[in-house]
Scaffold this active site. Structure first.
Site, PDB file in Angstrom:
ATOM      1  CD  GLU A 199       8.925   9.333   4.475  1.00 57.11           C
ATOM      2  OE1 GLU A 199       8.453   8.186   4.620  1.00 57.11           O
ATOM      3  OE2 GLU A 199       9.679   9.883   5.293  1.00 57.11           O
ATOM      4  NE  ARG A 244       0.394  -0.484   2.320  1.00 58.91           N
ATOM      5  CZ  ARG A 244       0.891   0.329   3.248  1.00 58.91           C
ATOM      6  NH1 ARG A 244       0.833  -0.015   4.500  1.00 58.91           N
ATOM      7  NH2 ARG A 244       1.450   1.463   2.916  1.00 58.91           N
ATOM      8  CE  LYS A 267       7.051   4.199   3.002  1.00 65.29           C
ATOM      9  NZ  LYS A 267       6.774   5.645   2.990  1.00 65.29           N
TER      10      LYS A 267
END
Length: 560
Positions: free
Chosen positions: A40, A265, A275
């Site tokens: 994104e 992850r 993020k």
RNA sequence: UGGGGAUUGGUCUAGUGGUAGGACAACAGACUCUGGAUCUGUAAGCCGAGGUUCGAAUCCUCGAUCCCCAGCCA
């Protein structure tokens, strides 16, 4: 298997995703596999993205498949073009080939819209007038079932009409949503009539003001995969319980069935990968931008001096599993050192200088000493380094009262100046506070190049810079960004930054050849570490070096 | 009696019924004109309890712990 090569373990084992793909290929399910890397664009690429990109791109290339870069840009309130360009730059720098074009979820807005219409016509989606709070209440909780929305049984025609008006911008932001009609009593909250379209009357970076409604990620991602005929859609484990939803869409819409596989992850010690937190650090100026050399971003690492090959090597070594993990920063640093040891140019610089005067050296003589550019690579040849009566050495390399096993300079003892001469300390000058401010030595004129004529052994070798025939630079020393050993990313607001994450040293003496240093070159300052010119703050008359990583230092460890 | 996932040395990871292996970190030593690099060695592990089996990290049962999910974020 006979393990003769220590890397066999790494080379020959297949992770669970590769096993699945091999099996699929063996059974002839696909002619060619297609994966995708779907960031994104709401921040800069970080090492966690790099791991994901590495997985997707290498899966594709190993199997003669392809990997699409696709920006998941379904929420215009968070996404920006700056981030898209940064991602493309970083991807290219890392060497990932995504072909000549990037894909965008926003390219599929028309298609997605017609999928929504199809669901409505099938009686599987409805416009819901509940407020956001009401939707939450109706959804139930983790342990209690939800209840049906009063708008759940609207007629198809009415839904079609309402959805059309949503699209035309007749309703306010947040006043209505389109929901999939699935099961409000499901144990999986994602199946309790999830919102699939919301009203957002804002500009999108690619479609401008064309749309007043935007699909949610859940309604866009799986279908985008499907439209691109992605065979294996690799994502992280938190999307595991979204998979039944994606499969429901695939089934009801009767579209190409991409297969989702989840893996854990990457987490790195000494930093954060969230993020939100990274963005907060930037916005609040706690770091100097996304490319601050302390950031786990690719741009930060590049500026810090981490070679792309080292980052790729690291991604490879961390492997693919579903376990929660926190990889030790030392593994990344190991990869960086291993790479740089082979390639970096050796030079000399002094971080914390103290002056040495060589009493028996001619006053005006300046000799040109031969120094190897890289002992690991003799094809790198050698250079001349000026030597004179007054030089700087590292303050740590002298001790008036030496600790045990101190191989360096101390009164009455000899030490070798790298590539130059053997010197012996004969005296020190102190200031009124009793601190040593100058060291007086004598050199052995027969030891030029560093070898004694009589064959006596000198254990210690220290680096130096000629006092006059030199230049200066600002040198920045970095440490981990986050000081806490145990990082609770949920308690994101209470994470403590390491107050020593950056240390700036001004006016450090550097050997004269470095005044022509190149931004492209990695240097090893002998005995100190690997350094690179800072790409942003360096001016012609003011050099700034970043320490990429220190050298391993078994002496420093011994002391502490 | 919500759903989903996970559990192998300090860390990351291999193992798919047959001697628990590797990497990073740590420690010790050798070598060295970088206390770098290199080389050698040491210590350290199957979440627990039962069961199946000649034999279990692996299969079965029960339990424990940790992670994710209640955005109109992704």
């Amino acid at each position: 298997m006979n393990n003769t090569n220590k890397d066999d373990n790494l080379e020959n084992t297949e992770d669970f995703i590769r096993e699945i793909i091999s099996k699929d290929l063996l059974e002839g399910k696909y002619n060619q596999i297609i994966t995708r890397f779907p960031p994104e664009p709401n921040g800069y690429m970080h090492i966690g993205h790099a791991k994901s990109a590495f997985v997707n791109f290498s899966l594709a290339s190993e199997n003669n498949g392809k990997c699409n870069l696709r920006f998941d840009d379904t929420n215009p309130s968070k996404e920006e073009e700056e981030f898209i360009h940064a991602f493309e730059k970083d991807l290219k720098w890392l060497g990932f080939d995504y072909g000549h074009k990037a894909y965008y979820s926003s390219d599929y807005f028309n298609q997605l819209y017609s999928y929504a219409i199809k669901l409505i016509k099938l009686g599987l989606a409805y416009v819901c007038d509940l407020s956001q709070d009401e939707i939450r209440e109706y959804r139930g909780t983790l342990t209690s079932k939800g209840k049906n929305s009063p708008f759940r049984d609207r007629a198809v025609e009415e839904n079609l009409d309402l959805f059309d008006q949503m699209k035309k911008g007749r309703f306010e932001n947040g006043s209505r949503v389109l929901r999939a009609k699935i099961d409000m009593s499901s144990g999986n909250l994602n199946l309790r009539d999830p919102v699939i379209y919301r009203i957002m009357k804002i500009k999108h970076h690619r479609t401008d003001y064309k749309w007043c409604i935007y699909p949610t990620y859940d309604f866009a991602h799986g279908q985008s995969d499907s439209l691109e005929k992605i065979t294996h859609s690799i994502c992280t484990v938190e999307f595991e319980d979204h998979r039944p939803l994606y499969n429901w869409f695939i089934d009801k819409l009767d579209i190409y069935p991409s297969k989702q596989i989840e893996f854990a992850r990457l987490n790195l010690s000494g930093t954060v990968m969230s993020k939100r937190k990274l963005s907060e650090l930037v916005v609040s100026n706690k770091v100097n931008g996304w490319d601050d050399p302390r950031m786990p971003t690719i741009s930060g690492m590049r500026r810090r001096g981490y070679p792309s090959e080292a980052i790729l090597d690291f991604c490879k070594r961390t492997s693919i599993t579903k376990r929660k993990n926190v990889v030790d920063l030392s593994l990344l640093e190991h990869c960086v050192r291993e790479n740089l040891n082979k390639s970096a140019y050796r030079v000399m610089a002094v971080l914390n200088p103290i002056k040495v005067v060589i009493k028996n050296y001619p006053d005006d003589l300046v000799e040109e000493i031969d120094a190897l550019n890289n002992p690991e690579d003799l094809s790198a040849h050698s250079r001349k380094v000026p030597f004179s009566k007054e030089i700087y050495i590292e303050r740590d390399d002298f001790a008036e009262i030496p600790p045990p096993k101190f191989y360096r300079l101390t009164i009455g003892k000899e030490v070798r100046l790298r590539y130059a001469y053997i010197i012996k300390c004969v005296d020190v000058i102190k200031n009124e506070r009793g601190e040593v401010i100058e060291i007086h030595c004598e050199y052995d004129p027969n030891s030029r190049g560093g070898k004694s004529a009589d064959g006596r052994k000198v254990k210690g070798t220290i680096h130096w810079v000629s006092a006059l025939q030199s230049s200066t630079a600002e040198i920045r020393i970095y440490d981990k960004l986050i000081s806490e050993e145990v990082i609770d990313e949920n308690d994101i607001d209470n994470i403590q930054l390491n107050p020593n994450s950056i240390k700036v040293l001004k006016n450090c003496p550097i050997e004269i050849s470095l005044s022509k240093a190149s931004e492209e070159v990695h240097y090893q300052f002998e005995r100190l570490g690997y350094f690179i010119l800072d790409s942003k703050d360096t001016k012609l008359e003011h050099l700034v070096f970043n320490r990429t990583v220190s050298l391993r230092d078994s002496w420093n460890k011994q002391k502490t």
